[in-house]
Write a protein that holds these residues in place. Structure first.
Motif, mmCIF file in Angstrom:
data_model
loop_
_atom_site.group_PDB
_atom_site.id
_atom_site.type_symbol
_atom_site.label_atom_id
_atom_site.label_comp_id
_atom_site.label_asym_id
_atom_site.label_seq_id
_atom_site.Cartn_x
_atom_site.Cartn_y
_atom_site.Cartn_z
ATOM 1 N N ILE A 276 38.142 50.417 32.881
ATOM 2 C CA ILE A 276 39.210 49.446 32.613
ATOM 3 C C ILE A 276 39.070 48.272 33.579
ATOM 4 O O ILE A 276 38.947 48.467 34.791
ATOM 5 C CB ILE A 276 40.605 50.081 32.786
ATOM 6 C CG1 ILE A 276 40.740 51.325 31.887
ATOM 7 C CG2 ILE A 276 41.705 49.063 32.452
ATOM 8 C CD1 ILE A 276 42.082 52.053 32.038
ATOM 9 N N PHE A 277 39.088 47.064 33.024
ATOM 10 C CA PHE A 277 38.971 45.835 33.813
ATOM 11 C C PHE A 277 40.186 44.950 33.556
ATOM 12 O O PHE A 277 40.696 44.908 32.434
ATOM 13 C CB PHE A 277 37.707 45.063 33.414
ATOM 14 C CG PHE A 277 36.453 45.838 33.622
ATOM 15 C CD1 PHE A 277 35.767 45.756 34.822
ATOM 16 C CD2 PHE A 277 35.977 46.697 32.639
ATOM 17 C CE1 PHE A 277 34.612 46.498 35.027
ATOM 18 C CE2 PHE A 277 34.828 47.446 32.837
ATOM 19 C CZ PHE A 277 34.146 47.347 34.033
ATOM 20 N N GLY A 278 40.607 44.236 34.571
ATOM 21 C CA GLY A 278 41.722 43.318 34.398
ATOM 22 C C GLY A 278 41.273 42.015 33.761
ATOM 23 O O GLY A 278 40.083 41.773 33.593
ATOM 24 N N PRO A 279 42.249 41.178 33.378
ATOM 25 C CA PRO A 279 41.927 39.803 32.997
ATOM 26 C C PRO A 279 41.627 39.003 34.273
ATOM 27 O O PRO A 279 41.535 39.607 35.356
ATOM 28 C CB PRO A 279 43.207 39.324 32.319
ATOM 29 C CG PRO A 279 44.294 40.092 32.992
ATOM 30 C CD PRO A 279 43.695 41.430 33.392
ATOM 31 N N GLU A 280 41.494 37.693 34.160
ATOM 32 C CA GLU A 280 41.132 36.871 35.323
ATOM 33 C C GLU A 280 42.038 37.139 36.533
ATOM 34 O O GLU A 280 41.583 37.191 37.666
ATOM 35 C CB GLU A 280 41.204 35.377 34.986
ATOM 36 C CG GLU A 280 40.197 34.917 33.952
ATOM 37 C CD GLU A 280 40.647 35.183 32.521
ATOM 38 O OE1 GLU A 280 41.734 35.768 32.333
ATOM 39 O OE2 GLU A 280 39.912 34.815 31.587
ATOM 40 N N GLY A 281 43.340 37.315 36.282
ATOM 41 C CA GLY A 281 44.283 37.503 37.391
ATOM 42 C C GLY A 281 44.317 38.922 37.921
ATOM 43 O O GLY A 281 45.051 39.225 38.861
ATOM 44 N N GLY A 282 43.559 39.820 37.313
ATOM 45 C CA GLY A 282 43.525 41.202 37.760
ATOM 46 C C GLY A 282 44.565 42.060 37.043
ATOM 47 O O GLY A 282 45.299 41.581 36.176
ATOM 48 N N ILE B 278 34.187 49.983 27.339
ATOM 49 C CA ILE B 278 34.609 48.910 28.248
ATOM 50 C C ILE B 278 35.934 48.364 27.713
ATOM 51 O O ILE B 278 35.995 47.915 26.562
ATOM 52 C CB ILE B 278 33.563 47.777 28.277
ATOM 53 C CG1 ILE B 278 32.203 48.283 28.793
ATOM 54 C CG2 ILE B 278 34.067 46.569 29.074
ATOM 55 C CD1 ILE B 278 32.195 48.719 30.240
ATOM 56 N N ALA B 279 36.984 48.447 28.505
ATOM 57 C CA ALA B 279 38.291 47.920 28.083
ATOM 58 C C ALA B 279 38.738 46.833 29.049
ATOM 59 O O ALA B 279 38.765 47.049 30.261
ATOM 60 C CB ALA B 279 39.328 49.036 28.043
ATOM 61 N N CYS B 280 39.062 45.669 28.513
ATOM 62 C CA CYS B 280 39.440 44.523 29.354
ATOM 63 C C CYS B 280 40.835 44.052 28.996
ATOM 64 O O CYS B 280 41.205 44.041 27.819
ATOM 65 C CB CYS B 280 38.512 43.336 29.099
ATOM 66 S SG CYS B 280 36.789 43.744 29.215
ATOM 67 N N GLY B 281 41.571 43.597 29.992
ATOM 68 C CA GLY B 281 42.776 42.837 29.703
ATOM 69 C C GLY B 281 42.362 41.572 28.969
ATOM 70 O O GLY B 281 41.334 40.983 29.314
ATOM 71 N N PHE B 282 43.126 41.174 27.932
ATOM 72 C CA PHE B 282 42.774 39.957 27.183
ATOM 73 C C PHE B 282 42.421 38.832 28.149
ATOM 74 O O PHE B 282 43.266 38.404 28.938
ATOM 75 C CB PHE B 282 43.967 39.486 26.322
ATOM 76 C CG PHE B 282 44.233 40.299 25.093
ATOM 77 C CD1 PHE B 282 43.350 41.274 24.647
ATOM 78 C CD2 PHE B 282 45.391 40.063 24.336
ATOM 79 C CE1 PHE B 282 43.610 42.017 23.493
ATOM 80 C CE2 PHE B 282 45.660 40.803 23.184
ATOM 81 C CZ PHE B 282 44.778 41.782 22.762
ATOM 82 N N PRO B 283 41.192 38.326 28.081
ATOM 83 C CA PRO B 283 40.810 37.223 28.969
ATOM 84 C C PRO B 283 40.939 35.879 28.255
ATOM 85 O O PRO B 283 41.088 35.828 27.033
ATOM 86 C CB PRO B 283 39.342 37.526 29.258
ATOM 87 C CG PRO B 283 38.845 38.156 27.989
ATOM 88 C CD PRO B 283 40.021 38.819 27.306
ATOM 89 N N LYS B 284 40.861 34.824 29.021
ATOM 90 C CA LYS B 284 40.933 33.473 28.445
ATOM 91 C C LYS B 284 39.607 33.093 27.778
ATOM 92 O O LYS B 284 38.565 33.677 28.054
ATOM 93 C CB LYS B 284 41.236 32.455 29.552
ATOM 94 C CG LYS B 284 42.672 32.496 30.041
ATOM 95 C CD LYS B 284 42.985 31.322 30.969
ATOM 96 C CE LYS B 284 42.461 31.577 32.371
ATOM 97 N NZ LYS B 284 42.888 30.562 33.350
ATOM 98 N N MET C 107 33.654 39.870 41.792
ATOM 99 C CA MET C 107 33.027 39.415 40.548
ATOM 100 C C MET C 107 34.071 38.855 39.595
ATOM 101 O O MET C 107 35.225 39.269 39.613
ATOM 102 C CB MET C 107 32.315 40.592 39.871
ATOM 103 C CG MET C 107 31.056 41.017 40.595
ATOM 104 S SD MET C 107 30.258 42.412 39.761
ATOM 105 C CE MET C 107 31.238 43.772 40.406
ATOM 106 N N ARG C 108 33.634 37.923 38.757
ATOM 107 C CA ARG C 108 34.520 37.431 37.715
ATOM 108 C C ARG C 108 34.840 38.546 36.722
ATOM 109 O O ARG C 108 34.081 39.517 36.601
ATOM 110 C CB ARG C 108 33.844 36.294 36.944
ATOM 111 C CG ARG C 108 33.855 34.982 37.695
ATOM 112 C CD ARG C 108 32.884 34.020 37.060
ATOM 113 N NE ARG C 108 32.603 32.956 37.987
ATOM 114 C CZ ARG C 108 33.086 31.720 37.857
ATOM 115 N NH1 ARG C 108 33.818 31.397 36.814
ATOM 116 N NH2 ARG C 108 32.813 30.810 38.762
ATOM 117 N N ALA C 109 35.923 38.339 35.970
ATOM 118 C CA ALA C 109 36.364 39.349 34.996
ATOM 119 C C ALA C 109 35.250 39.725 34.028
ATOM 120 O O ALA C 109 35.128 40.881 33.625
ATOM 121 C CB ALA C 109 37.578 38.820 34.229
#
Lengths: 247, 247
Positions: free
Chosen positions: A196-202, A77-83, A226-228
């Motif tokens: 691959i998932f984006g951060p909150e803004g996609g 699972i890879a995500c853009g850095f989230p808040k 769905m939320r990030a």
């Protein structure tokens, strides 16, 4: 029964060195001579063990256990850095749901900026959460956590995967439903699958294009937004359903 | 585009009465004359609307939108009262994942005891969280929250369901994988499906037997042990995959 991960190879007699593990065993759980636990070494095999000497923190192995609860494919699972503390949440939940690796990278639309010092501290914290969750959910392995300082470093890792799927909100909105089903039905045991998932803004259109040149495919994950931090849980759940439950 | 739920039937000209909604529209989002939003009335149809008068909080409807993002079956998630703020977590996440209802009941092994006053306050809070999550995930309806003061009240509601599935750790451990797949493959659009989850300590054998006399079936949700608040997310994700993505 309580389960602990122990670094290294299995030995018939083993002294626990890790301080947190020792503390949990002998202070929290108050293990005494002949009490039994499950120990999992680097080979991922669960072994029944009993306390041989509580003062030396020494265990003797009794037997191998057949429990194997890992997904048939390796899911990263890879995500853009989230808040905020969303990665902490994901470290726990993606471990429960069977992930092999949890990665994060600075996406174009990530709001947070983390320097190498922050990243090192964060990795340590996330790895500890993953360890605790892996013990609680009785995993055979602890997911590896990796945070990339740059997107280039993340991109350089993509060629090790058999399948790369981008969770893309626009695909979900457009009603795209076939790609995920098809990708899972074509997968083989042992495959390396990256979501691959984006951060909150996609994810930005630019980075989606970059991932696509590396062979990634955009997928919808159902029609609801769905939320990030929720989308990765959906992805792991459906991998389990398609490859463990429906087989 | 921002979406809001409005109680009542759709009218071509509508004044928003709900204080929280008014505040979000005109203070947070600073809507001005002719700005457009999506309004969803009790019929669950999304309608494009524009601000006709920002001082009166009056909107005029423009047109119906075809978006329909509800699961083809109605899924009720029912949990034994859990500790801490796990129901708050579930109100948000089960809404994102498409639940129709979020229920909770005092299970035999629930640690918390909530009186009717506490329950009323909790329902109000959870319903507000579900509303916010339903707006954010662009649902056509807001899940209904219901907390039962006694297990008897919960049991009395079970006969309204077409399918009742008990998430049972012992089934998961025993490798039970067929029941969930079969139940979903036999379901029809519009069916009422109830998933029952235990609190942290699980469901007691007694209450499992009680549910079974009401026609419930025990199901495994994959081989890994999930926390009480994670298992409902798995269930909803796989309902989506089986009935939305694989169809």
């Amino acid at each position: 029964m309580q389960q602990y991960f122990v670094k290294g190879e299995a030995k018939s007699s083993v002294v626990i060195e890790d301080k947190d593990t020792v503390k949990h065993m002998f202070q929290v759980m108050r293990l005494a001579k002949d009490d039994q636990v499950v120990l999992v070494f680097d080979d991922g095999i669960k072994r029944l063990a009993r306390v041989a000497d509580e003062n030396d923190h020494r265990f003797e192995l009794i037997e191998e256990l057949p429990d194997q609860v890992e997904l048939p494919v390796n899911v990263t699972i890879a995500c853009g850095f989230p808040k905020g503390d969303k990665l902490e949440f994901l470290a726990q939940k993606t471990t429960e749901l069977g992930a092999s690796q949890l990665w994060a990278f600075p996406a174009d639309w990530s709001v947070v900026k983390w320097d190498s010092k922050k990243i090192a501290k964060k990795v340590e914290k996330l790895q500890k959460i993953a360890l605790g969750a892996a013990e609680q959910s009785k995993r055979n392995r602890v997911p590896e956590v990796n945070l990339f300082a740059s997107k280039a470093e993340f991109l350089a890792m993509l060629n090790q995967f058999d399948t790369i799927l981008i969770a893309y909100e626009e695909s979900a909105k457009a009603g795209e439903r076939a790609t995920l089903v098809e990708a899972l039905s074509k997968s083989s045991n042992g495959d390396q699958i990256l979501f691959i998932f984006g951060p909150e803004g996609g994810l930005s259109p630019d980075e989606v294009a970059q991932f696509e040149t590396k062979g990634a495919h955009k997928v919808g994950l159902g029609p609801r937004i769905m939320r990030a931090e929720t989308a990765p849980l959906y992805a792991l759940s459906v991998v389990s359903f398609a490859l463990e439950m429906q087989q």
